[in-house]
Design an enzyme around this catalytic site. Structure first.
Site, short mmCIF file in Angstrom:
data_model
loop_
_atom_site.label_atom_id
_atom_site.label_comp_id
_atom_site.label_asym_id
_atom_site.label_seq_id
_atom_site.Cartn_x
_atom_site.Cartn_y
_atom_site.Cartn_z
N HIS A 71 34.61 12.24 36.58
CA HIS A 71 33.56 11.31 37.01
C HIS A 71 34.14 9.90 37.05
O HIS A 71 34.41 9.29 36.01
CB HIS A 71 32.37 11.36 36.05
N ASP A 73 33.53 6.22 38.06
CA ASP A 73 32.58 5.18 38.43
C ASP A 73 33.23 4.17 39.36
O ASP A 73 34.37 3.75 39.14
CB ASP A 73 32.07 4.45 37.18
N ASP A 185 25.14 11.54 36.81
CA ASP A 185 25.12 10.37 35.93
C ASP A 185 24.00 9.38 36.19
O ASP A 185 23.78 8.51 35.35
CB ASP A 185 26.46 9.64 36.00
N HIS A 453 25.60 3.71 40.58
CA HIS A 453 24.55 3.72 39.56
C HIS A 453 24.81 2.78 38.38
O HIS A 453 23.99 2.74 37.45
CB HIS A 453 24.33 5.15 39.04
#
Length: 1222
Positions: A71, A73, A185, A453
């Site tokens: 993951h 970001d 997420d 996000h």
């Protein structure tokens, strides 16, 4: 002796057997890892499993799909560049190398923004390896967006943009189409997600951040896999199969490579985890995430650890009741899951089932069904009053700038696309314009990036948010340049193909001259700008075709304030762009700057609609009145009512008359009136009468349409708390205080277009005013034709502007309380597609009842005698609730010096100023069913103004629209943009806001979509402009609604599933081929009917018909006097515009975000140490004080005793010395 030894050996052996048995039975000792499993044991286990499988069915064995992922970001604790250079590039390089070495290994990648950047850094050998991995189905792309977007604060337009940017890159670069999504997420999930994703051809979705209590319930009733319906109006079309992660998206504890476990412990812990996991699922198909944030930076090590225990389990599958265990892509998992559900009709539909009841029957047999969920997953909670509702509002200025930049991007996309179409017969022009295409795409990538996000939510480190702010500024400057040049190519008549068609359109052109205001047809063939400001009546639409000179030193520019100082001999062309597919008649405002105290000049200002040469009414209001504040000195707001054609442009001249007697009857200069109290005045327009409290806030509103009078209490408040953070809003231990209750100054302005009351707070020096509130109502002076019959859209609300700073440890709200309104704790919030029902739960605190708002929050009366609706429209994403009957509470700013310890590990200290507007409307429910979405779209799609100082310019179009007619009232043109190879993408959204006098089905067969732009290859596509695919499996599942599900609200407000779709008729003017979604068409006049259901977005691609026989050859001898001058525009804008830009017309202060450098570790307050210190320190301090007092007391007592003793001694001594002799 020997017998004795033998007995001892037997005893020892027996004891050993007993101990061994005890370990196996009671301690789950893994004997196979010590001794292995011999052939006899394997045969025994196989026999046992065969018996079990015969009894329970082979489907009871587990199929374990291991999903390697990382993951990554797009910004959080590091900025985008930092993450890429420090981590991501190594993750991708390492993973690709590992997959290339071992064909059993798989990997799943989400963030295309990072991947595209890495791809561009690779050589051809590495790129070919990637292609082979994709072909071998080892490397899979899931979701496929540029980033993993937020679902509470990102608008649907921006979500679609970021997904489209990723999907288009994958298709163009790797010929890859995404089928499954991975949203693991975001902090809660919007019901718009299954609607949008299913329209993009995505068949399945994985989610994770569901509230702890909800997820626990889902496990207990085996509803971790379910069907999610995004919209009641769209039904199965918006449905998607969803799988929920068990705990989080990281490794299960025992198989995490970072955890120090032996192989035996890994297998033992993991198999227990699998057994527990299987008890929460209806299926034996299990998905195990192998990854976490930024994992696989050392891909070789991570894969080697997992390879070891995977191999051990694969070798002993029978023993562990495992059918298969392997590295897998998300596609493989969902295919197996779907097959499992449909096999043997386990969840398949039967002929007699009712999909909306809890029990299904097929004869006498009961048929199981998947749970059907029709709500959303807000708010998100992690327990202990940790409700993630603060980020709905965190960093309000950034949220506004993102939305504003998105609108500018939309305008840039539209105008560039139309410029390409209008110049499709000129190769030189096309080549020049195409030099802007890379800029345009990069700007879209920026808009896509900030939907991450942790960006649009404001939940990254401050320096990361500042990096994104700088990116937005850069993209704005670039879009200014693209719009400026697109306007040149659109409006310069000799620069497009309009002149080539003039002889065929003289009749239409003459009609347009005779009826300038009422006819939008053939607007491209209108008159040109002349030096006097008058209109030519030339049938050809050109004042002088032989003198089409353009002053390229003065491009179309975005201006903060038009400087009219000493400019009496010049005039400005103000070109307004309407990004909506409807004609717009509305109020607009812009700033001007003039010489100090020059009222004569102000009264000489004129605004003329160029196409009609008609002077229109303007009203001028000073931004400041009695100060020496240099930053806004001599700045004024000019208000006007303008008319804009659908998706088009209209030009207005701003000038100053030369004559001394030049005072205009159409110019009203509003003089400020200082009031002692706010209730000294009322506002009135065609729709409302507004009354105020003494503090200037709204107290009563009369709806003139229905004669309804309502007491409205408008107030500001602040929550004080020390427990909130970037994500969490927590009122525990805090109090709610009144805020902005007593202004220091009231300033009132009135006129024919606007009534405005300005309240100033904290006034010591005018420049240092702490807060500002501006109440405003717009009025119609009947300058627009037919305005008597219908109010302008800007007259349908009362506007409240505010400018406030962030106060430390305060969370600021504005509240509207409608007296005597019974709404039974029910309110509605907009998710971008439709309204969702909310219920205030009084068993929970206010922070637990907050919901995200994208467009508006509203209340409806539930009493039989009333049918009114009360709506507050917002200009950015916010959090809101309804804490009592008739009340709407909207959080507008928040800042704190504490962190909530959800990962940022730094307080969100946002003390910056936020300038914003809210819009209050009251109307009948039926009227708002028609109007509410249109009003919201008008608010968020305000006209964009560009300015050109013109002098000796001729040959410009004055009014332009690509549409032959405005779209039906319920069809919103959501997107028009150019993709690769000059393919055009078009999206149409049926907002279902229909005229009250018409039926829901709208037929527009009397018009074509585009006016003269000839198009070909018209194809219906998915939402991201890829091939339209239908999920053929979703309608095969049996479903049921679980009425006991713990989330009790969030469903659609309305269902229009039984209403007929709207019909849009496209015609190609009989010249080109239009092809439908099935690639059928004929080379003659073709009529294409498009059906769009309520709340549906449909997408299409087409090409402009480039007339090759008319294309001007591109050669070196051709003098291209319309060449694009990007350098000039960029330099001008960077120096004078973007760095000193005001957010709103009433703003005193330029935009100034308060970001700071928060790199590194934050020294978290040690509460335990503080408690211990206080626990020990206070008693110790008391003890010390007591001891000191005792010691002091004793010293004083001793001193007193000593003094008394000395006195007695002296007395005795004196007595001894007394002479008693006579």
């Amino acid at each position: 002796m020997e017998s004795s030894k033998f007995v001892k050996i037997i005893w020892v052996f027996g004891i050993w057997i007993l101990v061994f048995t005890f370990l196996i039975i009671y301690n789950n000792y893994d004997y196979k890892s010590t001794f292995g499993i011999n052939k006899f044991e394997k045969r025994s286990l196989k026999t046992i499993n065969q018996i079990n499988n015969k009894e329970n069915g082979d489907d009871k064995k587990l199929s374990v799909f291991l999903i390697p992922h990382s993951h990554c970001d797009g910004g959080w604790l590091q900025d985008y560049d930092g993450y890429y250079y420090n981590i991501v590039q190594y993750i991708l390089s390492g993973v690709v190398n590992e997959l290339n070495l071992d064909k059993e290994k798989k990997f799943n990648w989400v963030e295309i923004g990072f991947f595209s950047r890495w791809w561009n850094d690779q050589n051809e050998i590495q790129k070919e390896i990637v292609r082979n991995l994709i072909n071998n189905k080892q490397l899979s792309f899931i979701s496929g967006g540029w980033v993993q977007n937020d679902e509470a604060t990102a608008t649907i337009d921006d979500v679609i943009t970021q997904m489209t940017q990723g999907h288009q890159w994958l298709k163009d670069t790797l010929n890859y189409t995404v089928e499954y999504a991975w949203q693991i997420d975001p902090f809660g999930y919007s019901s718009s997600t299954p609607t949008i994703f299913s329209s993009m051809g995505i068949k399945g979705l994985v989610i994770n951040r569901v509230s702890n209590d909800v997820k626990s319930y889902m496990k207990s009733v085996k509803e971790m896999e379910f069907i999610w319906k995004g919209s009641e109006s769209l039904g199965e079309q918006s449905q998607m199969l969803v799988s929920t992660l068990n705990i989080h998206y990281d490794y299960p504890k025992h198989i995490d490579p970072k955890k120090d476990f032996s192989l035996n412990d890994r297998i033992k812990g993991f198999t227990k985890y699998l057994n527990d996991l299987s008890k929460t699922r209806e299926s034996n198909i299990l998905m195990i995430p192998l990854g976490d944030d930024f994992r696989y930076s050392n891909a070789k090590t991570e894969f080697s650890v997992s390879k070891e225990w995977v191999k051990a389990l694969q070798d002993n599958k029978e023993y562990y009741n495992i059918k298969e265990i392997k590295y897998a892509t998300l596609d493989e998992y969902f295919i197996a899951l779907e097959d499992s559900f449909l096999r043997n009709n386990k969840f398949g539909k039967s002929r007699k089932q009712n999909v909306y009841t809890e029990t299904f029957s097929d004869g006498d047999d009961e048929v199981s069904a998947l749970s059907l969920y029709n709500k959303d997953f807000f708010p998100y909670s992690t327990g202990n009053l940790e409700y993630w509702t603060g980020y709905y509002t965190t960093r309000p200025l950034l949220k506004r700038l993102i939305r504003e930049s998105s609108l500018l991007q939309k305008s840039s996309d539209i105008l560039y696309t139309l410029a390409i179409g209008e110049n499709s017969n000129n190769q030189i022009d096309i080549n020049n314009l195409q030099t802007l295409s890379n800029q345009l795409n990069e700007n879209r990538n920026t808009i896509a990036l900030v939907q991450h996000h942790d960006i649009v939510t404001g939940t990254s480190r401050s320096f990361v948010l500042n990096d994104n702010f700088q990116r937005l500024q850069k993209s704005r400057i670039s879009n200014y340049n693209i719009i400026s040049n697109s306007l040149e190519y659109l409006l310069n008549k000799s620069n497009n193909k309009t002149n080539n068609n003039n002889n065929n359109n003289n009749k239409n052109n003459n009609n347009n001259n005779n009826n300038n205001n009422n006819n939008n047809n053939n607007l491209k063939n209108t008159n040109s700008i002349s030096t006097t400001g008058s209109s030519s009546s030339s049938g050809s639409g050109s004042s002088n075709n032989n003198n089409n000179t353009v002053n390229k030193s003065e491009p179309f520019n975005f201006e903060n304030a038009i400087d009219l100082s000493n400019e009496s001999n010049n005039q400005y062309s103000l070109v307004f762009h309407n990004t909506l597919g409807w004609e717009v008649n509305q109020h607009v405002s812009f700033r001007i700057k003039v010489n100090k105290n020059d009222n004569q000049l102000l009264e000489s200002i004129q605004l003329v609609e160029a196409i009609s040469n008609k002077t229109i009414q303007i009203q001028i209001i000073p931004i400041q009145d009695d100060s020496n504040c240099q930053s806004i000195e001599n700045n004024y707001i000019v208000f006007a009512i303008i008319n804009l054609p659908p998706l088009g442009l209209n030009t207005y001249y701003l000038s100053i008359a030369n004559s001394e007697d030049s005072k205009s009857n159409f110019t009203y200069l509003s003089k400020p009136k200082l009031l002692k109290k706010g209730n000294e005045i009322n506002f009135n327009n065609n729709r409302f009468k507004v009354e105020f409290e003494s503090n200037g806030l709204i107290s009563k509103i009369t709806d003139k349409n229905s004669n309804e009078i309502k007491t409205i209490e408008q107030t500001f408040h602040q929550y004080s708390t020390k427990k909130s953070g970037p994500y969490i809003f927590n009122v525990k231990g805090g109090k709610k205080h009144g805020f902005l209750e007593n202004p220091d100054k009231f300033i009132y302005h009135d006129g024919p277009l606007v009534s405005q009351l300005t309240m100033l707070y904290g006034v010591d020096d005018y420049c240092n005013v702490t807060s500002i509130v501006v109440q405003r109502i717009y009025k119609n002076n009947n300058e627009i034709n037919n305005s008597n019959s219908k109010s302008l859209i800007t007259e349908n609300y009362i506007e409240t502007g505010y400018s406030i700073n962030g106060d430390m440890n305060r969370e600021t709200t504005i509240n509207y309380k409608v007296k005597d309104l019974e709404n039974d704790d029910i309110f509605y919030t907009d998710n971008g597609l439709e309204s969702r029902k909310r219920i205030y739960n009084h068993d929970r605190s206010v922070n637990q009842n907050y919901y995200p708002v994208l467009g508006y929050i509203k209340l409806k009366e539930t009493s039989e005698n009333n049918n009114h609706q009360y709506t507050v429209y917002v200009d950015r994403s916010v959090g809101a609730t309804s804490p009592s009957d008739g009340e709407m509470e909207i959080m507008i700013h928040r800042t704190m010096d504490t962190d909530d310890w959800k990962g940022v590990n730094w307080p969100s200290k946002d003390i910056g100023r936020s300038d914003a507007k809210l819009y209050f409307n009251m109307d009948l429910v039926n009227n708002q069913l028609q109007n509410e979405k249109r009003i919201s779209l008008h608010i968020t799609n305000q006209p964009i103004m560009f300015v050109k100082k013109h002098n000796n310019q001729t040959g410009y179009l004055l009014k332009y629209s690509p549409l032959s007619n405005q779209l039906p009232s319920n069809i919103h043109l959501q997107s028009l943009l150019t993709l690769k190879n000059n393919t055009v993408g078009l999206r149409l959204f049926n907002i279902h806001e229909v005229d009250s006098n018409t039926q829901s089905t709208t037929d527009t067969d009397k018009s074509t979509l585009f006016n003269e732009l000839e198009i070909s290859n018209f194809i219906e596509t998915g939402l991201s402009f890829l091939k339209l695919t239908k999920n053929n499996l979703i309608d095969k599942f049996s479903t049921r609604i679980n009425k006991k599900f713990p989330i009790k609200c969030g469903e659609s407000e309305y269902s229009f599933i039984n209403e007929k779709p709207s019909s849009i008729i496209f015609s190609n003017n009989g010249t080109n081929n239009i092809i439908d979604g099935e690639n059928k068409g004929e080379n003659n006049k073709t009529i294409e009917t498009i059906q769009i259901k309520p709340h549906e977005i449909k997408s299409f691609t087409f090409n402009f018909n480039f007339q090759l026989d008319q294309i001007i050859p591109n050669n070196n001898n051709n003098n291209n006097k319309y060449a694009i001058n990007k350098e000039l525009n960029n330099e001008y804008i960077e120096q004078s515009i973007e760095n000193q830009r005001y957010e709103y017309d009433f703003s005193f202060f330029p935009i100034k975000p308060t970001f700071y450098d928060d790199r590194g570790k934050y020294n978290r307050p040690n509460h335990l140490a503080l408690i211990l210190s206080l626990s020990i320190g206070i008693p110790a301090g008391i003890l010390i004080i007591v001891i000191a007092l005792v010691v002091t007391y004793k010293k004083r007592k001793n001193r007193k005793t000593l003094t008394s003793s000395n006195s007695s001694s002296n007395l005795i001594q004196q007595e001894d010395q007394t002479d008693y002799s006579p």
